[in-house]
Enzyme design. Structure first.
Site, PDB file in Angstrom:
ATOM      1  N   ASP A  37       0.837  -1.199   0.000  1.00 35.44           N
ATOM      2  CA  ASP A  37       0.000   0.000   0.000  1.00 35.44           C
ATOM      3  C   ASP A  37       0.871   1.248   0.000  1.00 35.44           C
ATOM      4  O   ASP A  37       1.061   1.919   1.022  1.00 35.44           O
ATOM      5  CB  ASP A  37      -0.953  -0.014   1.196  1.00 35.44           C
ATOM      6  N   LYS A  59      -1.510  -8.272  -3.592  1.00 33.13           N
ATOM      7  CA  LYS A  59      -2.780  -7.539  -3.594  1.00 33.13           C
ATOM      8  C   LYS A  59      -2.498  -6.058  -3.797  1.00 33.13           C
ATOM      9  O   LYS A  59      -1.685  -5.476  -3.093  1.00 33.13           O
ATOM     10  CB  LYS A  59      -3.523  -7.756  -2.274  1.00 33.13           C
ATOM     11  N   HIS A  61      -3.893  -1.907  -4.652  1.00 29.96           N
ATOM     12  CA  HIS A  61      -4.930  -0.869  -4.643  1.00 29.96           C
ATOM     13  C   HIS A  61      -4.495   0.173  -5.663  1.00 29.96           C
ATOM     14  O   HIS A  61      -3.933   1.208  -5.315  1.00 29.96           O
ATOM     15  CB  HIS A  61      -5.057  -0.222  -3.262  1.00 29.96           C
ATOM     16  N   ASP A  90      -7.637  -5.296  -5.261  1.00 31.68           N
ATOM     17  CA  ASP A  90      -8.597  -5.208  -4.160  1.00 31.68           C
ATOM     18  C   ASP A  90      -9.564  -4.044  -4.425  1.00 31.68           C
ATOM     19  O   ASP A  90      -9.542  -3.030  -3.748  1.00 31.68           O
ATOM     20  CB  ASP A  90      -7.826  -5.008  -2.853  1.00 31.68           C
ATOM     21  N   LYS A  92     -13.036  -4.131  -4.478  1.00 36.04           N
ATOM     22  CA  LYS A  92     -14.263  -4.161  -3.671  1.00 36.04           C
ATOM     23  C   LYS A  92     -15.440  -3.520  -4.408  1.00 36.04           C
ATOM     24  O   LYS A  92     -16.049  -2.563  -3.939  1.00 36.04           O
ATOM     25  CB  LYS A  92     -14.055  -3.500  -2.303  1.00 36.04           C
ATOM     26  N   PHE A  93     -15.788  -4.093  -5.533  1.00 34.47           N
ATOM     27  CA  PHE A  93     -16.943  -3.603  -6.290  1.00 34.47           C
ATOM     28  C   PHE A  93     -18.206  -3.696  -5.445  1.00 34.47           C
ATOM     29  O   PHE A  93     -18.395  -4.648  -4.692  1.00 34.47           O
ATOM     30  CB  PHE A  93     -17.122  -4.435  -7.563  1.00 34.47           C
ATOM     31  N   ASP A  95     -21.392  -1.711  -6.686  1.00 33.03           N
ATOM     32  CA  ASP A  95     -22.422  -0.907  -7.342  1.00 33.03           C
ATOM     33  C   ASP A  95     -23.420  -1.806  -8.072  1.00 33.03           C
ATOM     34  O   ASP A  95     -23.299  -3.033  -8.067  1.00 33.03           O
ATOM     35  CB  ASP A  95     -21.766   0.072  -8.323  1.00 33.03           C
ATOM     36  N   TYR A 211      -5.510  -6.576  14.499  1.00 35.90           N
ATOM     37  CA  TYR A 211      -4.563  -7.550  13.972  1.00 35.90           C
ATOM     38  C   TYR A 211      -4.579  -8.840  14.777  1.00 35.90           C
ATOM     39  O   TYR A 211      -4.635  -8.818  16.013  1.00 35.90           O
ATOM     40  CB  TYR A 211      -3.142  -6.978  13.980  1.00 35.90           C
TER      41      TYR A 211
END
Length: 270
Positions: A37, A59, A61, A90, A92-93, A95, A211
């Site tokens: 990230d 992964k 973003h 990642d 995260k749809f 809609d 965590y």
């Protein structure tokens, strides 16, 4: 259920992308996913080169990368081939179907063109998954459903929403191959569980993230542990990734030996 190896579960997975994930895990003896990230393409590539041999999955973003372009994508794809890992955007749809389909196939990132795996919330109902499937299935892509989250106060906490995610997964087993969750949600061995919020020591941050340790989540049924800052902020990322990989794989092998694990799965609807 009787605990099965990742090799055996690959054979039982009905999603082509999911089978490739299980096979990669078994081949590399890694059930570690790393998310770099960071906000520049150079930082992403640098961190992936440092940890790629230890992970089964990277992964991303991409919507936080300020200088995103398709040279970054090409380099990430090249590293995926050379270092043998799955790419997971990642996104995260969440809609309505038509919008989700356009976001997946078009737009600035064209995610379906390069990401082996992506994910979606179930809040919009099955139409979102059906639309993503129209785009992803012909490309041999796969989908994870965000059934639970690791943040304090999440509404995705194991109630009716989580049960609905499991129901929708069963409706689309050729495209959906598992869940983002804090524990095993189903006794179907073809479904995989990816668990975020993992560090070597239990704790949290000042924005509600909580965590847990690799061993604790694997024993609850996690198949892949998701680690970000625990590796990203380490003085030696390669060595830290190795620690996570070894701990998570040892916990998986212990789970195989202790089969079955304690879990309360959601049943498949008749």
């Amino acid at each position: 259920m009787t605990e099965l190896s990742f090799e055996r579960r690959a054979e039982l997975c009905k999603c082509e992308a999911g089978r490739k994930v299980f096979e990669c895990m078994a081949r590399k003896k890694s059930n570690l996913s790393f998310n770099p990230d960071v906000t520049s393409a150079a930082e992403i590539i640098e961190s992936v080169k440092q940890v790629g041999h230890e992970v089964c999955m990277i992964k991303t973003h991409m919507d936080v990368v300020r200088d995103f372009d398709f040279e970054l994508v090409k380099e990430l794809q090249k590293l995926s081939e050379e270092m043998d890992f799955i790419i997971f955007e990642d996104r995260k749809f969440a809609d309505i179907g038509n919008t989700a389909m356009l976001q997946y196939e078009h737009g600035h990132h064209r995610i379906a063109d390069w990401s082996h795996v992506t994910n979606a919330h179930c809040v919009a109902g099955p139409g979102c998954i059906e639309a993503l499937k129209k785009v992803g299935l012909p490309r041999q892509r796969g989908l994870l459903l965000v059934a639970e989250m690791s943040t304090k106060g999440t509404l995705a906490d194991g109630g009716p929403y989580t049960a609905a995610c499991v129901d929708q997964a069963y409706e689309h087993e050729d495209f959906v191959f598992g869940f983002v969750a804090q524990r095993r949600l189903t006794d179907n061995p073809g479904f995989l569980t990816l668990t975020p919020g993992v560090q070597l020591k239990k704790g949290g941050d000042d924005m509600g993230q909580q965590y847990n340790t690799p061993e604790s989540v694997i024993m609850k049924g996690a198949d892949i542990i998701q680690v970000g800052r625990g590796i990203l902020n380490a003085p030696n990322r390669t060595e830290e990734a190795k620690k996570y990989r070894e701990q998570a794989w040892a916990a998986y092998e212990e789970r195989l030996a202790k089969s079955p694990i304690e879990s309360t799965p959601y049943p498949k609807k008749a």
